[in-house]
Scaffold this motif. Structure first.
Motif, mmCIF file in Angstrom:
data_model
loop_
_atom_site.group_PDB
_atom_site.id
_atom_site.type_symbol
_atom_site.label_atom_id
_atom_site.label_comp_id
_atom_site.label_asym_id
_atom_site.label_seq_id
_atom_site.Cartn_x
_atom_site.Cartn_y
_atom_site.Cartn_z
ATOM 1 N N ILE A 84 7.165 29.219 -14.771
ATOM 2 C CA ILE A 84 7.200 28.416 -16.000
ATOM 3 C C ILE A 84 6.415 29.096 -17.114
ATOM 4 C CG2 ILE A 84 6.442 26.241 -17.036
ATOM 5 C CD1 ILE A 84 7.093 24.875 -14.369
ATOM 6 N N CYS A 85 5.231 29.577 -16.797
ATOM 7 C CA CYS A 85 4.376 30.196 -17.817
ATOM 8 C C CYS A 85 4.972 31.504 -18.344
ATOM 9 C CB CYS A 85 2.981 30.442 -17.248
ATOM 10 S SG CYS A 85 2.027 28.928 -16.978
ATOM 11 N N VAL A 86 5.563 32.301 -17.466
ATOM 12 C CA VAL A 86 6.166 33.558 -17.908
ATOM 13 C C VAL A 86 7.341 33.278 -18.836
ATOM 14 C CG1 VAL A 86 7.520 35.568 -17.164
ATOM 15 C CG2 VAL A 86 5.410 34.974 -15.970
ATOM 16 N N ASN A 87 8.234 32.398 -18.399
ATOM 17 C CA ASN A 87 9.436 32.120 -19.191
ATOM 18 C C ASN A 87 9.125 31.389 -20.488
ATOM 19 O OD1 ASN A 87 11.961 32.989 -17.615
ATOM 20 N ND2 ASN A 87 10.793 31.931 -16.038
ATOM 21 N N LEU A 88 8.353 30.302 -20.392
ATOM 22 C CA LEU A 88 8.014 29.566 -21.604
ATOM 23 C C LEU A 88 7.013 30.333 -22.459
ATOM 24 C CD1 LEU A 88 7.814 25.834 -20.435
ATOM 25 C CD2 LEU A 88 9.755 27.128 -21.362
ATOM 26 N N GLY A 89 6.247 31.230 -21.839
ATOM 27 C CA GLY A 89 5.327 32.073 -22.607
ATOM 28 C C GLY A 89 6.087 33.004 -23.543
ATOM 29 N N PHE A 90 7.111 33.651 -23.013
ATOM 30 C CA PHE A 90 7.962 34.509 -23.863
ATOM 31 C C PHE A 90 8.616 33.678 -24.968
ATOM 32 C CE2 PHE A 90 8.632 37.742 -20.260
ATOM 33 C CZ PHE A 90 7.737 38.616 -20.829
ATOM 34 N N LEU A 91 9.180 32.539 -24.566
ATOM 35 C CA LEU A 91 9.852 31.682 -25.536
ATOM 36 C C LEU A 91 8.880 31.199 -26.610
ATOM 37 C CD1 LEU A 91 12.447 30.160 -26.341
ATOM 38 C CD2 LEU A 91 11.723 28.292 -24.835
ATOM 39 N N GLY A 92 7.691 30.782 -26.186
ATOM 40 C CA GLY A 92 6.700 30.281 -27.131
ATOM 41 C C GLY A 92 6.222 31.345 -28.093
ATOM 42 N N PHE A 93 6.008 32.546 -27.585
ATOM 43 C CA PHE A 93 5.507 33.617 -28.456
ATOM 44 C C PHE A 93 6.541 34.009 -29.493
ATOM 45 C CE2 PHE A 93 5.252 38.175 -29.422
ATOM 46 C CZ PHE A 93 4.015 38.204 -30.045
ATOM 47 N N PHE A 94 7.728 34.318 -29.054
ATOM 48 C CA PHE A 94 8.754 34.825 -29.976
ATOM 49 C C PHE A 94 9.262 33.744 -30.933
ATOM 50 C CE2 PHE A 94 9.032 38.177 -26.773
ATOM 51 C CZ PHE A 94 9.106 39.302 -27.585
ATOM 52 N N LYS A 95 9.298 32.506 -30.462
ATOM 53 C CA LYS A 95 9.937 31.464 -31.262
ATOM 54 C C LYS A 95 8.949 30.618 -32.056
ATOM 55 C CE LYS A 95 13.786 28.213 -30.792
ATOM 56 N NZ LYS A 95 14.797 27.700 -29.849
ATOM 57 N N TYR A 96 7.736 30.408 -31.510
ATOM 58 C CA TYR A 96 6.849 29.410 -32.099
ATOM 59 C C TYR A 96 5.492 29.943 -32.560
ATOM 60 C CZ TYR A 96 10.277 26.377 -29.871
ATOM 61 O OH TYR A 96 11.445 25.777 -29.486
ATOM 62 N N TYR A 97 5.195 31.207 -32.340
ATOM 63 C CA TYR A 97 3.870 31.734 -32.699
ATOM 64 C C TYR A 97 3.570 31.503 -34.181
ATOM 65 C CZ TYR A 97 0.096 35.001 -33.705
ATOM 66 O OH TYR A 97 -1.083 35.553 -34.139
ATOM 67 N N ASN A 98 4.459 31.969 -35.047
ATOM 68 C CA ASN A 98 4.207 31.840 -36.484
ATOM 69 C C ASN A 98 4.188 30.385 -36.936
ATOM 70 O OD1 ASN A 98 3.870 34.556 -37.013
ATOM 71 N ND2 ASN A 98 6.004 34.900 -37.558
ATOM 72 N N PHE A 99 5.001 29.538 -36.288
ATOM 73 C CA PHE A 99 5.025 28.114 -36.639
ATOM 74 C C PHE A 99 3.651 27.490 -36.428
ATOM 75 C CE2 PHE A 99 5.440 23.697 -35.143
ATOM 76 C CZ PHE A 99 6.060 23.117 -36.235
ATOM 77 N N PHE A 100 3.056 27.746 -35.266
ATOM 78 C CA PHE A 100 1.754 27.147 -34.979
ATOM 79 C C PHE A 100 0.657 27.747 -35.855
ATOM 80 C CE2 PHE A 100 3.807 25.992 -30.879
ATOM 81 C CZ PHE A 100 3.572 24.625 -30.952
#
Length: 486
Positions: A84-100
């Motif tokens: 979960i952390c690997v998959n959602l980690g990639f998704l979170g970084f690429f998709k939501y890093y700048n948003f947060f």
């Protein structure tokens, strides 16, 4: 690689010939060819991001094998959370890093503290939201012992990267698609023809309806300050047909392409604009995502089994998370919350499963009551789509407020649509024809699934050629599929 591109028109026949004429005798070679073709298909966009798919594939493959051998509950949970952390980690970084980061800056600025953390110029990998959820379904099902882990790495890699649905779904479950890579595929002429028919209809949806509707929607949304409410409402309607034609068209092409290779993908759309309430709409729209959230988030949270507060909480969680899945913008979160508000009264009144059948089944026309319900459901859906399409929250609210102003009574003029390739009358006519075919085919898997099968061959082929000619004649300016950005 776009489905509606020359590149794909060359790519698909080459893979088809190799698949059925060169590797057909050995299942392992067929699966290996699918992996290679899928990596070429994805790498055509940007080969650097192939490493993400490969890394995710390796991690989940190893986690699956480890879960089979591990009986200790704590260690099993550690393995699950690793995936979960690997998959959602990639998704979170690429998709939501700048948003947060940007919202973190805004929050501190509001409190009177100026900070300057760095944002990054991050390129969002195409399809990451789709294949991430697909691999997670495998790990979670193996963890819950609903699925035996695979020991065939090539078959698993083919499942993760299967090119027809890699970039924009349907989001397949491992228990449906993965076993299909274990079984020998034999070419089925009728299945292949049905696949070609669905590809044809998908291209019509995308090229004729979605791409042309996009020109009108973009013109109106990009210049919304210059238009009265009546034109803005039409812009929202155009976007409604754009996103439906675009996304369901992609799904049709993906499902049809998979059939050419002997695979059955899950249905992703079931004529959602003929829904009689918002609950029915969400059972018919982006089915693979809706059911994913239902099974892996909503039900584990308690679903609708608890008290009033739990029902309200879970409803808002599922819709807001769904909105956030679509993009790192507050507009998507509000879009999700608005749909939760639409849905909640039906759930609390226990009427969310009232319309499980097909509207006007085995009838030519709906009743007046059904027609009104469909129009109301479509109307509230169109308003919600404004938040999905708007640039930001301010734009969305100003757009909607103008729709509900007295300018909604202003009659549109042809000059309001200057700059579009098609005349408004032509666009409305095409949408009308599209709705007619969708209505006539609403009891089948896709609109033209059964249309003309009992006709004499000349008439049947005349119809197919007419659709093909329409694609080339009315084809709008080539545009990427909307869901590529998600």
């Amino acid at each position: 690689m776009l489905f509606n591109s020359i590149d794909f028109a060359i790519f698909l026949p080459i893979v088809f010939v190799f698949y059925w004429f060169i590797t057909a005798k050995k299942l392992s070679l067929q699966n290996l060819l699918i992996v290679i073709a899928s990596y070429v298909f994805y790498g055509w966009w940007d080969w650097r991001f192939l490493s993400l798919i490969l890394f995710s594939t390796v991690v989940d493959y190893i986690v699956g094998l480890s879960l089979e051998k591990q009986e200790n509950i704590t260690k099993r949970k550690i393995l699950l959370w690793t995936s979960i952390c690997v998959n959602l980690g990639f998704l979170g970084f690429f998709k939501y890093y700048n948003f947060f980061v940007e919202n973190f800056i805004s929050a501190f600025s509001f409190l009177g503290h100026e900070i300057s953390p760095n944002t990054l110029n991050i390129v969002l990998p195409v399809g990451i939201s789709f294949y991430t959820f697909q691999t997670l379904s495998y790990t979670i099902d193996v963890y819950k012992r609903k699925l035996e882990p695979t020991k065939d790495f090539i078959a698993f890699a083919a499942f993760v990267s299967f090119f027809p649905q890699l970039i924009a779904g349907p989001i397949e479950r491992a228990k449906n698609l993965l076993p299909q890579f274990y079984n020998k595929r034999v070419f089925d002429y009728h299945k292949a023809v049905d696949g070609l028919r669905q590809i044809l209809w998908g291209l019509f949806k995308k090229v004729v309806i979605a791409d042309n509707a996009a020109e009108f929607a973009n013109l109106i949304f990009n210049n919304s300050d210059s238009y009265p409410g009546s034109i803005l409402f039409l812009g929202a309607v155009f976007f409604a047909f754009q996103i439906y034609g675009d996304f369901s068209g992609y799904s049709d092409i993906a499902i049809g392409t998979a059939r050419l290779f002997g695979f059955d993908l899950m249905r992703n759309f079931a004529f959602p604009y003929f829904s009689r309430d918002i609950a029915e709409f969400w059972r018919r729209w982006h089915i693979s995502l809706s059911t994913w959230f239902r099974d892996y988030l909503y039900i584990p949270l308690g679903g609708s089994r608890g008290g009033l507060w739990m029902k309200i909480r879970n409803t808002f969680i599922i819709f807001i998370v769904s909105g956030f899945w679509h993009g790192a913008n507050w507009t998507f979160i509000v879009w999700g919350a608005l749909n939760a508000i639409y849905f909640l009264p039906l759930l609390l009144a226990k009427k969310n499963r009232t319309h499980l059948d097909i509207v006007a089944q085995e009838k030519l026309l709906p009743t007046a009551k059904e027609a009104i319900r469909m129009l109301v459901t479509f109307g509230v859906t169109v308003i919600a789509w404004v938040f999905f399409r708007a640039e930001n929250i301010t734009h969305a609210f100003s757009y909607v407020s103008e729709i509900f102003s007295k300018s909604i009574l202003t009659l549109p003029k042809g000059s309001d649509f200057l700059g579009t390739a098609l005349h408004p009358f032509t666009m409305f006519s095409l949408i009308g024809i599209f709705i007619l075919f969708e209505w006539l085919g609403r009891e089948h898997q896709y609109a033209i699934s059964q249309l003309g099968l009992k006709w004499k061959r000349p008439f049947r082929y005349a119809f197919y050629y007419a659709v093909l000619i329409a694609i080339f004649w009315f084809g709008g300016k080539e545009q990427e599929f909307i869901y590529f950005q998600f």
